[in-house]
Design a protein around this motif. Structure first.
Motif, mmCIF file in Angstrom:
data_model
loop_
_atom_site.group_PDB
_atom_site.id
_atom_site.type_symbol
_atom_site.label_atom_id
_atom_site.label_comp_id
_atom_site.label_asym_id
_atom_site.label_seq_id
_atom_site.Cartn_x
_atom_site.Cartn_y
_atom_site.Cartn_z
ATOM 1 N N ILE A 48 0.821 -1.216 0.000
ATOM 2 C CA ILE A 48 0.000 0.000 0.000
ATOM 3 C C ILE A 48 0.854 1.265 0.000
ATOM 4 O O ILE A 48 0.422 2.313 -0.464
ATOM 5 N N LEU A 49 2.065 1.203 0.529
ATOM 6 C CA LEU A 49 2.916 2.387 0.534
ATOM 7 C C LEU A 49 3.237 2.821 -0.893
ATOM 8 O O LEU A 49 3.156 4.006 -1.234
ATOM 9 N N GLN A 50 3.615 1.876 -1.727
ATOM 10 C CA GLN A 50 3.881 2.188 -3.121
ATOM 11 C C GLN A 50 2.616 2.694 -3.821
ATOM 12 O O GLN A 50 2.660 3.587 -4.668
ATOM 13 N N LEU A 51 1.478 2.121 -3.425
ATOM 14 C CA LEU A 51 0.204 2.519 -4.015
ATOM 15 C C LEU A 51 -0.087 3.987 -3.714
ATOM 16 O O LEU A 51 -0.507 4.754 -4.589
ATOM 17 N N PHE A 52 0.162 4.395 -2.476
ATOM 18 C CA PHE A 52 -0.105 5.789 -2.109
ATOM 19 C C PHE A 52 0.970 6.745 -2.622
ATOM 20 O O PHE A 52 0.703 7.926 -2.818
ATOM 21 N N SER A 100 2.829 3.397 9.634
ATOM 22 C CA SER A 100 4.104 3.823 9.048
ATOM 23 C C SER A 100 4.296 5.325 9.194
ATOM 24 O O SER A 100 3.350 6.107 9.059
ATOM 25 N N SER A 101 5.520 5.755 9.431
ATOM 26 C CA SER A 101 5.808 7.179 9.645
ATOM 27 C C SER A 101 5.666 7.999 8.371
ATOM 28 O O SER A 101 5.522 9.227 8.439
ATOM 29 N N VAL A 102 5.724 7.347 7.206
ATOM 30 C CA VAL A 102 5.631 8.101 5.950
ATOM 31 C C VAL A 102 4.196 8.257 5.460
ATOM 32 O O VAL A 102 3.932 9.035 4.530
ATOM 33 N N MET A 103 3.254 7.531 6.063
ATOM 34 C CA MET A 103 1.873 7.557 5.578
ATOM 35 C C MET A 103 1.213 8.932 5.681
ATOM 36 O O MET A 103 0.504 9.354 4.749
ATOM 37 N N PRO A 104 1.372 9.701 6.796
ATOM 38 C CA PRO A 104 0.716 11.019 6.852
ATOM 39 C C PRO A 104 1.098 11.917 5.688
ATOM 40 O O PRO A 104 0.224 12.558 5.077
#
Length: 508
Positions: A34-38, A71-75
């Motif tokens: 999902i990180l790559q998706l966002f 994850s810290s990068v999500m926001p």
């Protein structure tokens, strides 16, 4: 650098490759997580790509999304995704408003972004308990998401009916997740921690939102940010009581900027904001630093307009701020005359304008709130009594269309005048009596398109005024009415005379 490469690769892919290859890329990103998706969503400017991403997110499990939100990068990724749908600062135009052609493609991107977040909130609402790490992520994103939602809660040039519906639905999902009944309650929540016992203004959601939009609402930039303006107006009118006071220094200047504009729609927006501020702030706080005086002068200036819609909003607002500016002494209801004050100033201005106005819509707007000023002036209205009686007499003689708004307004003002200035009514009793009886006769012989309901309403209000008049000047009124109770008098007048003579003493 990685985000920039993704953006460049995406643009190149969308321009040079067919849609099937774009779908293949999305599938690949889904496999990576999902990180790559966002990351792809945050860098995408194509609404088709964003829609495909929302479908992929919907297919993921709630538990998987929940774990990724820690994850810290999500926001940052979520905020960047939101920014793709937020309308930025536009080039300034002279004597012109922005149109739909200035926002081509915005509605499609907004719809896609909202569907992405709807999928996330739908998954989160299916879980019973959220950890603090997840809530902290959402709290960081919420001010930006709130900006996007609030600007699209009503139809505008940058959205569509589908976007408005999506915004309302996502707003309800957000309220459900935070266990709030209203947007106003949501805006008071503490975004820095889960402890809601003590909330400083800067840590509340509304405080963080204002810090986000404040640079776009200063005097030189707000007109180039219609998106932020619409968001600000919607959220401001959703906040109540204490939150208004806590952020008064941040919300008052933009509202005054709106009202100072030459565009009528902006003036009306500013007046509505100011009226909401006045209604939800204590009088003492508004008087601090001369704020109330500034608001009074700004709203008073709008009374010179020839726009009926603006007048309908400006008059009750100026009345509300006069109540703040004029400290009401204890003897206002004790029968003592007060010195001339701002009530007299505004009331005299409105009387003068109403008497000379020929435009029927403006005349209705001017008279719609005059009775409220009479009630506020109390016995002090005797200073204007001659003008008021003359204005009422003139307005009752003039047909005002099927709704008869001006006549009804005049009767309401007359009723308030008789109640508040009854010791001086005797001097004007004959003139008042004549104009009321003439109105009743005109109603009886009227053959216009005025409905029976409106005629009955006018008749009842006229009879009510006659009963009050009889109560104030019993001997004089009864002597006149007895003279009219004769066979040669019109039947409608005789029936009215009997109603007035048989009526009980009113409670004033």
């Amino acid at each position: 650098m990685r985000n920039k490469r993704i953006k460049l690769d995406l643009d190149k892919t969308m321009d040079e490759t067919p849609s099937c290859e774009c779908d293949k890329k999305i599938h690949t990103d889904t496999d990576k997580g999902i990180l790559q998706l966002f990351k792809l969503a945050a860098s995408s400017q194509n609404h088709v790509t964003l829609l495909d991403i929302s479908v992929k997110i919907e297919q993921l499990s709630a538990e998987y999304i929940y774990s990724c939100l820690k994850s810290s990068v999500m926001p940052d990724l979520l905020i960047q995704t939101i920014k793709t749908a937020i309308v930025g600062e536009l080039p300034e135009r002279e004597h012109c408003q922005y149109e739909e052609q200035d926002f081509v493609g915005t509605a499609d991107k907004t719809d896609a972004v909202l569907k992405n977040f709807a999928s996330i909130f739908h998954h989160l609402n299916s879980l019973e308990l959220l950890e603090s790490a997840v809530m902290n992520c959402l709290n960081k994103v919420l001010p930006s998401l709130l900006l996007l939602l609030s600007a699209n809660m009503t139809p505008a040039a940058w959205n569509s009916s589908g976007v408005v519906d999506q915004s309302m639905m996502l707003s309800q999902c957000m309220l459900k997740l935070y266990k709030c009944d209203t947007t106003g309650k949501l805006l008071t929540l503490n975004m820095d921690s889960q402890n809601h016992d003590f909330i400083s203004p800067s840590s509340s959601l509304f405080g963080k939102y204002l810090r986000l939009v404040k640079p776009c609402l200063d005097r030189d930039r707000w007109k180039r940010n219609p998106f932020v303006q619409a968001s600000f107006i919607h959220l401001l009118t959703s906040v109540k009581q204490s939150s208004i006071s806590e952020h008064l220094t941040d919300i008052l200047p933009p509202s005054l900027n709106f009202i100072d504009d030459f565009v009528v729609e902006n003036k009306i927006s500013g007046i509505k904001c100011l009226r909401h501020i006045i209604a939800n702030t204590s009088s003492e706080e508004l008087r601090w630093y001369g704020r109330a005086e500034v608001v009074y002068e700004a709203v008073k200036h709008q009374l010179y307009t020839k726009n009926a819609t603006l007048l309908q909003d400006a008059i009750p607002t100026v009345l509300a701020v006069v109540r703040v500016v004029e400290r009401t002494p204890d003897n206002i209801h004790s029968g003592l005359l007060l010195d001339v004050n701002r009530y007299d100033e505004i009331f005299q201005m409105l009387l003068h304008d109403a008497e000379l106005e020929n435009n029927i819509h403006i005349r209705r707007a001017l008279t719609s709130h005059l009775w409220k000023f009479v009630d506020e002036l109390g016995i002090g209205v005797v200073r204007h009594m001659k003008n008021v009686v003359h204005l009422v007499s003139n307005f009752l003689e003039i047909y005002d269309g099927p709704e008869e708004t001006s006549r009804l307004n005049a009767l309401m003002m007359l009723k308030s005048l008789i109640k508040n200035a009854w010791p001086r009514v005797y001097s004007h009793c004959e003139e008042i009596l004549k104009c009321l009886l003439k109105l009743l006769y005109d109603l009886a012989v009227d053959e216009t398109t005025t409905s029976k309901e409106v005629k009955d309403n006018l008749h009842d209000e006229s009879v009510s005024c006659l009963v009050l008049l009889r109560y104030c000047c019993p001997r004089l009124v009864e002597s006149y009415l007895n003279e009219l109770n004769k066979p040669e008098t019109a039947e409608c007048i005789r029936e009215t005379v009997q109603l007035v003579m048989q009526a009980d003493v009113p409670c004033c």
